[in-house]
Motif scaffolding. Structure first.
Motif, mmCIF file in Angstrom:
data_model
loop_
_atom_site.group_PDB
_atom_site.id
_atom_site.type_symbol
_atom_site.label_atom_id
_atom_site.label_comp_id
_atom_site.label_asym_id
_atom_site.label_seq_id
_atom_site.Cartn_x
_atom_site.Cartn_y
_atom_site.Cartn_z
ATOM 1 N N UNK A 1 0.919 -1.257 0.035
ATOM 2 C CA UNK A 1 -0.021 0.017 -0.036
ATOM 3 C C UNK A 1 1.175 1.207 -0.006
ATOM 4 N N UNK A 2 0.628 2.278 -1.010
ATOM 5 C CA UNK A 2 1.178 3.384 -0.754
ATOM 6 C C UNK A 2 0.832 4.351 0.277
ATOM 7 N N UNK A 3 0.042 3.989 0.954
ATOM 8 C CA UNK A 3 -0.671 4.798 2.332
ATOM 9 C C UNK A 3 -0.269 4.129 3.597
ATOM 10 N N UNK A 4 0.757 3.201 3.327
ATOM 11 C CA UNK A 4 1.146 2.628 4.756
ATOM 12 C C UNK A 4 2.737 2.532 4.525
ATOM 13 N N UNK A 5 3.361 3.248 5.700
ATOM 14 C CA UNK A 5 4.829 3.343 5.864
ATOM 15 C C UNK A 5 5.430 2.432 7.064
ATOM 16 N N UNK A 6 6.275 1.721 6.858
ATOM 17 C CA UNK A 6 7.126 1.139 7.922
ATOM 18 C C UNK A 6 8.380 1.741 7.949
ATOM 19 N N UNK A 7 8.849 2.159 9.405
ATOM 20 C CA UNK A 7 10.078 2.560 9.654
ATOM 21 C C UNK A 7 10.787 1.854 10.740
ATOM 22 N N UNK A 8 11.995 1.874 10.786
ATOM 23 C CA UNK A 8 12.528 1.425 11.949
ATOM 24 C C UNK A 8 13.741 2.287 12.591
ATOM 25 N N UNK A 9 13.832 2.070 13.948
ATOM 26 C CA UNK A 9 14.622 2.974 14.567
ATOM 27 C C UNK A 9 16.099 1.914 14.893
ATOM 28 N N UNK B 1 6.248 -5.738 12.541
ATOM 29 C CA UNK B 1 5.759 -4.491 11.740
ATOM 30 C C UNK B 1 4.952 -4.897 10.701
ATOM 31 N N UNK B 2 5.670 -5.661 9.797
ATOM 32 C CA UNK B 2 4.895 -6.014 8.397
ATOM 33 C C UNK B 2 3.493 -6.568 8.798
ATOM 34 N N UNK B 3 3.121 -7.580 9.667
ATOM 35 C CA UNK B 3 1.971 -8.083 9.987
ATOM 36 C C UNK B 3 1.116 -7.043 10.370
ATOM 37 N N UNK B 4 1.751 -6.277 11.170
ATOM 38 C CA UNK B 4 0.708 -4.988 11.663
ATOM 39 C C UNK B 4 0.156 -4.026 10.347
ATOM 40 N N UNK B 5 1.172 -3.717 9.576
ATOM 41 C CA UNK B 5 1.022 -2.709 8.439
ATOM 42 C C UNK B 5 -0.137 -3.586 7.612
ATOM 43 N N UNK B 6 0.079 -4.926 7.383
ATOM 44 C CA UNK B 6 -0.760 -5.549 6.729
ATOM 45 C C UNK B 6 -2.365 -5.467 6.914
ATOM 46 N N UNK B 7 -2.624 -4.947 8.213
ATOM 47 C CA UNK B 7 -3.671 -4.998 8.677
ATOM 48 C C UNK B 7 -4.558 -3.392 8.590
ATOM 49 N N UNK B 8 -3.426 -2.625 7.908
ATOM 50 C CA UNK B 8 -4.071 -1.102 7.882
ATOM 51 C C UNK B 8 -4.438 -0.718 6.453
ATOM 52 N N UNK B 9 -5.290 0.366 6.558
ATOM 53 C CA UNK B 9 -5.433 1.014 5.279
ATOM 54 C C UNK B 9 -4.579 2.081 5.028
ATOM 55 N N UNK B 10 -4.092 2.866 6.194
ATOM 56 C CA UNK B 10 -3.032 3.735 6.117
ATOM 57 C C UNK B 10 -2.452 3.883 7.479
ATOM 58 N N UNK B 11 -1.352 4.546 7.425
ATOM 59 C CA UNK B 11 -0.557 4.804 8.636
ATOM 60 C C UNK B 11 0.885 4.523 8.587
ATOM 61 N N UNK B 12 1.495 4.842 9.836
ATOM 62 C CA UNK B 12 3.009 4.959 10.095
ATOM 63 C C UNK B 12 3.331 4.003 11.041
ATOM 64 N N UNK B 13 4.002 2.777 10.595
ATOM 65 C CA UNK B 13 4.207 1.899 11.565
ATOM 66 C C UNK B 13 5.781 2.088 12.018
ATOM 67 N N UNK B 14 6.259 2.118 13.323
ATOM 68 C CA UNK B 14 7.414 2.326 13.799
ATOM 69 C C UNK B 14 7.770 1.055 14.637
ATOM 70 N N UNK B 15 8.713 0.692 14.309
ATOM 71 C CA UNK B 15 9.742 -0.558 15.119
ATOM 72 C C UNK B 15 10.957 -0.184 15.482
ATOM 73 N N UNK B 16 11.608 -1.443 16.232
ATOM 74 C CA UNK B 16 12.818 -0.999 16.713
ATOM 75 C C UNK B 16 13.739 -2.239 16.256
ATOM 76 N N UNK B 17 14.912 -1.734 15.639
ATOM 77 C CA UNK B 17 15.992 -2.549 15.201
ATOM 78 C C UNK B 17 17.074 -2.633 16.423
ATOM 79 N N UNK B 18 16.774 -3.521 17.302
ATOM 80 C CA UNK B 18 17.504 -3.613 18.724
ATOM 81 C C UNK B 18 19.354 -3.623 18.426
#
Length: 311
Positions: free
Chosen positions: A30-38, A271-288
């Motif tokens: 989706x171009x309305x969902x973004x995934x970013x990692x710290x 984070x990808x599993x969460x993003x798959x459930x969204x119509x739009x949004x910004x999902x942030x996760x952690x790369x420890x």
């Protein structure tokens, strides 16, 4: 006359902790969902655990609790490495209990810092390491300062004052979902306590089975639950298999040029599993942390995993 030395702006080791960058992870569904990692390997000892360890250590140092004491704790590796780094910097002796099956790289790093290291029963995980430390402290209480990262409130508070606000600012207040795995639970609890009041949906992740290969993560139904954990913060809970975490770590390396750890791969999978459930949004996760402490793990072998790009 010898000229005076120039006034050079320098930083102390604790000053280097935090303010880690976000990296965009391509998400094609989706171009309305973004995934970013710290990217927490930018911390000085190479992991997110620098945050909690520094908060715990500096509070004890300023309170005088480390004077004439040995700092002791149980660890799966990264927090111990952070304590070892700080102990070397401030001249405080450090003693650690670590499950014997921790990666060879972690054990090597800890020994290089000069800590006293006790390798505990691998079948008991960090629970066994905690029991070992508790017995050792009970037998000689005047010798030790027990950092107790699993129950020390300075663990989660480091993420309440650091990780959470950083995410909020870096996403320009646009983050909608925060996803993080559970180990000591400090990262999830602290960041969520900051982000949830801002309307962010906070999602916890954990291994899908008691026996798993995700160092630092806990399958909470089968282990000692950290005292700092607050289950009310998790608006959802995602379970991740070890194999899926390995696949995502390999894929990040091969298709994105990001060499991440198994736990970072697990967070990315969640984070990808969460993003798959969204119509739009910004999902942030952690790369420890990155892959550098896990390079001898057999899952990197080409013959074991052949996966197309998920990105």
């Amino acid at each position: 006359m010898t000229p005076p030395l120039p006034d050079i702006e320098t930083a102390t080791l604790p000053d280097l902790v935090g303010n880690t960058p976000l990296v965009e992870i391509p998400y094609r569904r989706s171009d309305r969902v973004r995934v970013v990692a710290k990217c927490e390997w930018f911390n000085p000892s190479g992991s997110v655990k620098d945050r909690a360890a520094t908060a715990i250590f500096m509070h004890a140092l300023k309170a005088g609790a480390l004077a004439g004491k040995v700092l002791i704790d149980a660890t799966s590796g990264n927090t111990g490495i952070a304590f070892a780094m700080l102990g070397a910097y401030f001249g405080v002796p450090v003693e650690l209990a670590l499950p014997q099956n921790a990666s060879a790289e972690r054990i090597c790093i800890l020994r290089n810092y000069g800590v006293t290291l006790h390798l505990t029963n691998p079948l008991e995980g960090t629970d066994g390491a905690q029991r070992f430390v508790q017995q050792r402290v009970a037998s000689d209480p005047d010798r030790y300062y027990y950092a107790d990262q699993y129950n020390n409130p300075h663990n989660w508070q480091a993420h309440y004052t650091g990780t959470g606000p950083e995410i909020w600012v870096q996403t320009q207040s646009q983050v909608t979902h925060f996803v993080a795995g559970l180990g000591t639970t400090g990262t999830f609890v602290g960041a969520s306590r900051f982000l949830a009041p801002h309307g962010v949906c906070c999602v916890a992740a954990m291994p899908d089975a008691p026996m798993h290969g995700l160092e630092g993560w806990k399958h909470l139904p089968s282990v000692m639950v950290p005292g700092i954990y607050d289950p009310a913060l998790a608006q959802d809970l995602i379970e991740v298999s070890t194999v899926r975490a390995y696949e995502m770590a390999i894929a990040a390396s091969r298709y994105l040029g990001l060499q991440i750890s198994p736990s970072a791969g697990a967070n990315l999978a969640a984070a990808f599993q969460m993003a798959d459930q969204l119509d739009s949004g910004i999902v942030v996760t952690i790369f420890p942390d990155n892959a550098m402490k896990y390079l001898q793990e057999p899952f990197w072998d080409d013959s074991e995993f052949h996966i197309p790009s998920p990105f």
